[in-house]
Design a protein around this motif. Structure first.
Motif: not given
Length: 92
Positions: A67-78
């Motif tokens: 979940e941490g990596l998913v959060e990191c990528i999601a915020y980064g893409v946004m």
């Protein structure tokens, strides 16, 4: 609304109070849908959508990610999309 992830079309639904307090969204691979809590702010809805899309991409590719990596990528893409509203077209 729909979004295509890989070969699958997912319905996107904004729902009322059907999710737990610590979960503002969910992707269902069985139902081919993404649900997002209607109480989310507009920008948080975008974040939740990206979060679930990233889950969809990684699961379809055969990878379970934290979940941490998913959060990191999601915020980064946004952030990249927000900071670069005129995405460069490299085909010119």
């Amino acid at each position: 609304m729909k979004i295509k992830i890989g070969a699958i079309d997912y319905d996107i639904r904004i729902v009322e109070d059907t999710l737990t307090s610590d979960n503002a969204g969910k992707i269902s691979f069985v139902k081919s849908e993404i649900v997002i809590d209607e109480d989310c702010s507009p920008q948080d809805r975008q974040h939740v959508l990206w979060h679930e899309v990233i889950h969809g991409i990684t699961v379809q590719a055969g990878h379970e990610v934290s979940e941490g990596l998913v959060e990191c990528i999601a915020y980064g893409v946004m952030q990249v999309l927000r900071d670069n509203p005129e995405w460069p077209d490299l085909n010119d």
